[in-house]
Design a protein around this motif. Structure first.
Motif, PDB file in Angstrom:
ATOM      1  N   TYR A  32      -8.862  -9.972 -58.015  1.00 36.92           N
ATOM      2  CA  TYR A  32      -9.489 -10.127 -56.639  1.00 36.92           C
ATOM      3  C   TYR A  32     -10.687 -10.704 -56.669  1.00 36.92           C
ATOM      4  O   TYR A  32     -11.796 -10.185 -57.580  1.00 36.92           O
ATOM      5  N   PHE A  89     -22.855 -15.195 -53.423  1.00 42.04           N
ATOM      6  CA  PHE A  89     -22.529 -14.242 -54.706  1.00 42.04           C
ATOM      7  C   PHE A  89     -20.842 -14.203 -54.783  1.00 42.04           C
ATOM      8  O   PHE A  89     -20.213 -14.205 -53.723  1.00 42.04           O
ATOM      9  N   SER A  93     -12.883  -7.890 -59.013  1.00 38.58           N
ATOM     10  CA  SER A  93     -12.408  -6.534 -59.143  1.00 38.58           C
ATOM     11  C   SER A  93     -11.093  -6.526 -59.246  1.00 38.58           C
ATOM     12  O   SER A  93     -10.250  -7.743 -59.481  1.00 38.58           O
ATOM     13  N   THR A  95      -7.663  -4.948 -57.907  1.00 38.92           N
ATOM     14  CA  THR A  95      -6.979  -4.342 -56.823  1.00 38.92           C
ATOM     15  C   THR A  95      -6.328  -3.025 -57.102  1.00 38.92           C
ATOM     16  O   THR A  95      -5.773  -3.098 -58.130  1.00 38.92           O
ATOM     17  N   THR A  97      -7.647  -0.469 -57.710  1.00 42.05           N
ATOM     18  CA  THR A  97      -8.634   0.462 -58.540  1.00 42.05           C
ATOM     19  C   THR A  97      -9.775   0.890 -57.854  1.00 42.05           C
ATOM     20  O   THR A  97     -11.005   0.382 -58.305  1.00 42.05           O
ATOM     21  N   ALA A  98      -9.718   1.048 -56.497  1.00 41.29           N
ATOM     22  CA  ALA A  98     -10.903   1.510 -55.793  1.00 41.29           C
ATOM     23  C   ALA A  98     -11.763   0.301 -55.356  1.00 41.29           C
ATOM     24  O   ALA A  98     -12.747   0.564 -54.897  1.00 41.29           O
ATOM     25  N   SER A  99     -11.429  -0.850 -55.355  1.00 44.96           N
ATOM     26  CA  SER A  99     -12.120  -1.985 -54.846  1.00 44.96           C
ATOM     27  C   SER A  99     -13.552  -1.973 -55.537  1.00 44.96           C
ATOM     28  O   SER A  99     -14.361  -2.531 -54.644  1.00 44.96           O
ATOM     29  N   LYS A 100     -13.728  -1.610 -56.633  1.00 42.29           N
ATOM     30  CA  LYS A 100     -14.954  -1.749 -57.053  1.00 42.29           C
ATOM     31  C   LYS A 100     -15.363  -3.165 -57.728  1.00 42.29           C
ATOM     32  O   LYS A 100     -14.615  -3.726 -58.630  1.00 42.29           O
ATOM     33  N   LEU A 101     -16.420  -3.688 -56.907  1.00 40.27           N
ATOM     34  CA  LEU A 101     -16.833  -5.187 -57.172  1.00 40.27           C
ATOM     35  C   LEU A 101     -17.675  -5.269 -58.172  1.00 40.27           C
ATOM     36  O   LEU A 101     -18.949  -4.518 -58.086  1.00 40.27           O
ATOM     37  N   PHE A 103     -20.374  -8.140 -59.032  1.00 40.62           N
ATOM     38  CA  PHE A 103     -21.122  -9.293 -58.451  1.00 40.62           C
ATOM     39  C   PHE A 103     -21.728 -10.107 -59.486  1.00 40.62           C
ATOM     40  O   PHE A 103     -22.289  -9.546 -60.675  1.00 40.62           O
TER      41      PHE A 103
ATOM     42  N   TYR B  31     -13.487   4.149 -48.225  1.00 46.13           N
ATOM     43  CA  TYR B  31     -14.445   3.833 -49.352  1.00 46.13           C
ATOM     44  C   TYR B  31     -15.739   3.451 -48.841  1.00 46.13           C
ATOM     45  O   TYR B  31     -16.029   2.834 -47.833  1.00 46.13           O
ATOM     46  N   PHE B  33     -19.710   2.497 -50.370  1.00 41.57           N
ATOM     47  CA  PHE B  33     -20.588   2.003 -51.633  1.00 41.57           C
ATOM     48  C   PHE B  33     -22.101   1.896 -51.248  1.00 41.57           C
ATOM     49  O   PHE B  33     -22.332   1.701 -50.371  1.00 41.57           O
ATOM     50  N   TYR B  48     -20.006   5.074 -55.751  1.00 41.22           N
ATOM     51  CA  TYR B  48     -19.097   4.755 -54.590  1.00 41.22           C
ATOM     52  C   TYR B  48     -18.267   6.213 -54.513  1.00 41.22           C
ATOM     53  O   TYR B  48     -17.977   6.654 -55.502  1.00 41.22           O
ATOM     54  N   GLU B 100      -9.772  -4.224 -49.567  1.00 33.19           N
ATOM     55  CA  GLU B 100     -10.603  -5.242 -50.533  1.00 33.19           C
ATOM     56  C   GLU B 100     -11.716  -5.707 -50.038  1.00 33.19           C
ATOM     57  O   GLU B 100     -13.018  -5.763 -50.529  1.00 33.19           O
TER      58      GLU B 100
END
Lengths: 113, 113
Positions: A32, A89, A93, A95, A97-101, A103, B31, B33, B48, B100
């Motif tokens: 993603y 930016f 991530s 998808t 898996t907790a939407s951890k982006l 950057f 969620y 963050f 998060y 997302e």
């Protein structure tokens, strides 16, 4: 963990020209890829995103392309306008898996008249 | 929808003082963050939460930083004691499982003298 590199750090274009910003990512499991625009003094806001099951996505003057093999994706802005001036930016991530982006470091785009 | 709400918007404090930043996520989002943004390091994920439970705090700089989410509509980020190098813009963002897209708050601009 994931590492996202973004280039260039600054970009100046004339109004009406196109702008291209490129990002690479390291984790082949990432699927993603959103792009955020941040105007001066404001919050980052999502402008477009792409998932790994497609190679290109367009929304009016903005498009994003994805090359999974090379692990890079790009933002294309056509017919740039002064209001496109901002910091952009990219992020990546996985998808589900907790939407951890993660950057990229940002690209400051300046559209000149 | 009011969006993500953060307070205060600006905070000026002296080194050694305790600082508490507050965030109210978008209603229904599960969620939350916390990010820190500086010129040098860009946008960094600090911690998060999912359903009020901290999932990943690996980005928290050191023990001086702590975060809590006592309920689904409120989170705090505390710095004690604060140091000049903590000066930054702190963003809170929220999203919904499966969406997302992260929605950022307006940020808190912190200056530690």
């Amino acid at each position: 963990g994931e590492n996202v590199e973004q280039h260039p750090s600054t970009l100046s274009v004339q109004e009406g020209d196109s702008a291209v910003i490129k990002c690479t990512y390291s984790d082949s499991a990432s699927n993603y890829f959103p792009w955020y625009k941040q105007e001066l003094g404001k919050r980052p806001q999502l402008i477009i995103d792409i998932r790994s099951n497609v190679g290109e996505k367009k929304d009016q003057r903005i498009a994003v392309t994805l090359n999974k093999t090379a692990k890079h994706f790009s933002l294309h802005i056509t017919e740039t306008q002064p209001e496109d001036s901002a910091v952009y930016f990219c992020a990546a991530s996985k998808t589900g898996t907790a939407s951890k982006l993660t950057f990229g470091t940002g690209t400051r785009l300046q559209v000149t008249l | 929808d009011a969006g993500v709400i953060q307070s205060p918007r600006h905070e000026v404090t002296e080194m050694g003082q305790e600082v508490t930043l507050r965030c109210k996520p978008i209603s229904g989002h599960d969620y939350l963050f916390w990010y820190r943004q500086t010129m040098m390091r860009g946008l960094e994920l600090l911690i998060y939460f999912n359903n009020n439970v901290p999932i990943d705090d690996s980005g928290m700089p050191e023990d001086r930083f702590s975060a809590k989410m006592p309920n689904a509509s409120f989170s705090t980020l505390k710095i004690q004691p604060s140091e000049p190098r903590d000066s930054a813009v702190y963003f809170c963002a929220s999203t919904l499982q499966g969406s997302e897209t992260q929605y950022f708050g307006p940020g808190t601009r912190l200056l530690v003298l």
